[in-house]
Design a protein around this motif. Structure first.
Motif, short mmCIF file in Angstrom:
data_model
loop_
_atom_site.label_atom_id
_atom_site.label_comp_id
_atom_site.label_asym_id
_atom_site.label_seq_id
_atom_site.Cartn_x
_atom_site.Cartn_y
_atom_site.Cartn_z
N ARG A 1 40.65 82.94 -72.45
CA ARG A 1 40.87 84.36 -72.77
C ARG A 1 39.91 84.91 -73.82
O ARG A 1 39.52 86.05 -73.79
CB ARG A 1 42.32 84.58 -73.21
N GLU A 2 39.51 84.05 -74.76
CA GLU A 2 38.63 84.55 -75.81
C GLU A 2 37.14 84.39 -75.52
O GLU A 2 36.31 85.15 -76.01
CB GLU A 2 38.92 83.82 -77.12
N ILE B 1 27.06 86.80 -66.73
CA ILE B 1 28.10 85.80 -66.43
C ILE B 1 28.38 85.00 -67.69
O ILE B 1 27.45 84.53 -68.34
CB ILE B 1 27.61 84.82 -65.32
N ASP B 2 29.66 84.80 -68.00
CA ASP B 2 29.99 84.07 -69.24
C ASP B 2 29.74 82.56 -69.11
O ASP B 2 29.04 81.98 -69.94
CB ASP B 2 31.45 84.33 -69.62
N LEU C 1 26.67 67.54 -63.99
CA LEU C 1 26.97 68.95 -63.92
C LEU C 1 26.54 69.60 -65.23
O LEU C 1 26.85 69.08 -66.30
CB LEU C 1 28.50 69.04 -63.73
N VAL C 2 25.81 70.68 -65.13
CA VAL C 2 25.35 71.39 -66.33
C VAL C 2 26.21 72.63 -66.52
O VAL C 2 26.32 73.45 -65.62
CB VAL C 2 23.86 71.81 -66.16
N LEU C 3 26.84 72.73 -67.67
CA LEU C 3 27.72 73.87 -67.92
C LEU C 3 27.21 74.65 -69.13
O LEU C 3 27.03 74.09 -70.21
CB LEU C 3 29.14 73.39 -68.18
N VAL C 4 26.98 75.94 -68.92
CA VAL C 4 26.42 76.80 -69.96
C VAL C 4 27.46 77.85 -70.35
O VAL C 4 28.03 78.51 -69.48
CB VAL C 4 25.15 77.52 -69.43
N GLY C 5 27.70 77.99 -71.65
CA GLY C 5 28.60 79.07 -72.09
C GLY C 5 29.38 78.70 -73.34
O GLY C 5 29.46 77.52 -73.71
N GLU C 6 29.96 79.72 -73.95
CA GLU C 6 30.69 79.52 -75.21
C GLU C 6 31.87 78.57 -75.07
O GLU C 6 32.27 77.92 -76.03
CB GLU C 6 31.17 80.88 -75.75
#
Ligand code: SAH
Length: 258
Positions: free
Chosen positions: A135-136, A166-167, A231-236
């Motif tokens: 949510r944040e 895209i987040d 798997l590469v994951l990008v984001g906060e």
């Protein structure tokens, strides 16, 4: 002779318990099982003793069965009246070519079903303690191919949209291309300090996770010798791992018990 039926089944990302109940039923009732490299071989234990097990995974640099041969195999076996499970890693419709196989089956008037599976882009992060939305931190999530280049070496991705719109982004098949991916995202407006995780062999007992930032992760992955499947994951959302990682503890507890 009555035609058989083909089930295009997602095997899940690695942990054999992440197979769906329906996927399990398909394996149990099939006369023929055609499976890929990333399918956990333990799943084949559920097959009938008489089932014909056909490996068609592609080994790096070596083609086992080419896609046309797989199509032919599915068509021929079902025309013989057999029940066939085509077992693919993760979800069959996410970079799994289920669409192409279903097209061929439809053209031949062969009955089929598509049985979804748990896809690596969501499951590997979850096992690394990273929720793809939160949510944040993230209200959008994209599944993207990491080797989306055509024969001229040009990639067909809309980097600006990915970088700014895209987040959370999950790149599949992206390890070999990691520095290009990071460079493109930064050049198109994503801050270089954006957190990135790379999860190797996610959801299996060999799972390894490294974290860094867009401007450091390619170097780290090289230093740690991260290999496919990863798997590469990008984001906060990657930041949450520090607080909620859990799978390492499960693995440790299992090792102590052994
Ligand atoms: N249909 C599959 C994806 C096939 S493409 C799915 O839905 O998951 C193959 C890519 O998936 C690999 O290059 C890797 O990026 C990713 N992948 C598959 N299994 C994985 C795993 N256990 N851990 C990390 N990445 C995985």
């Amino acid at each position: 002779m009555t035609k058989g039926k083909v089930y295009l089944v997602g095997a899940g990302p690695g942990d054999p318990k992440l197979l769906t109940v329906y996927g399990l039923e398909c394996i149990q009732i099939s006369d023929v099982i055609v499976y890929d490299r990333l399918v956990n071989p333990k799943l084949l234990d559920h097959a009938k003793a008489s089932a014909e097990l056909i490996y068609c995974g592609k080994l790096p640099g070596k083609h086992h069965l080419i896609q046309e041969e797989i199509h032919e195999l599915l068509v021929n076996k079902s025309l013989e009246g057999k029940t066939v499970t085509r077992l693919k890693g993760g979800d069959p419709c996410v970079f799994g070519r289920a669409g192409e196989e279903a097209e061929v089956l439809a053209e031949h008037g062969i009955e089929y079903e598509i049985v979804p599976g748990v896809t690596a882009g969501i499951a590997a992060p979850a096992y690394a303690g990273i929720p793809v939305t939160h949510r944040e931190y993230a209200s959008s999530f994209a599944i993207v191919t990491g080797h989306g280049r055509d024969s001229k070496g040009e990639d067909r991705l809309n980097w600006e949209a990915l970088a700014t719109g895209i987040d959370t982004i999950a790149f599949y098949m992206g390890v070999g291309n990691l520095s290009h991916i990071c460079k493109q995202l930064i050049e198109h407006g994503r801050p270089p300090g954006t957190p990135v995780a790379v999860v190797e062999w996610g959801t299996t007992d060999r799972q390894r996770t490294i974290t860094g930032k867009l401007d450091t992760i390619a170097h780290l992955a090289l230093a740690e010798n991260i290999q496919n499947p990863a798997l590469v994951l990008v984001g906060e959302v990657v930041k949450l791992r520090e607080k909620i990682k859990w799978y390492e503890k499960v693995l440790e507890a299992e090792t102590v018990l052994e």
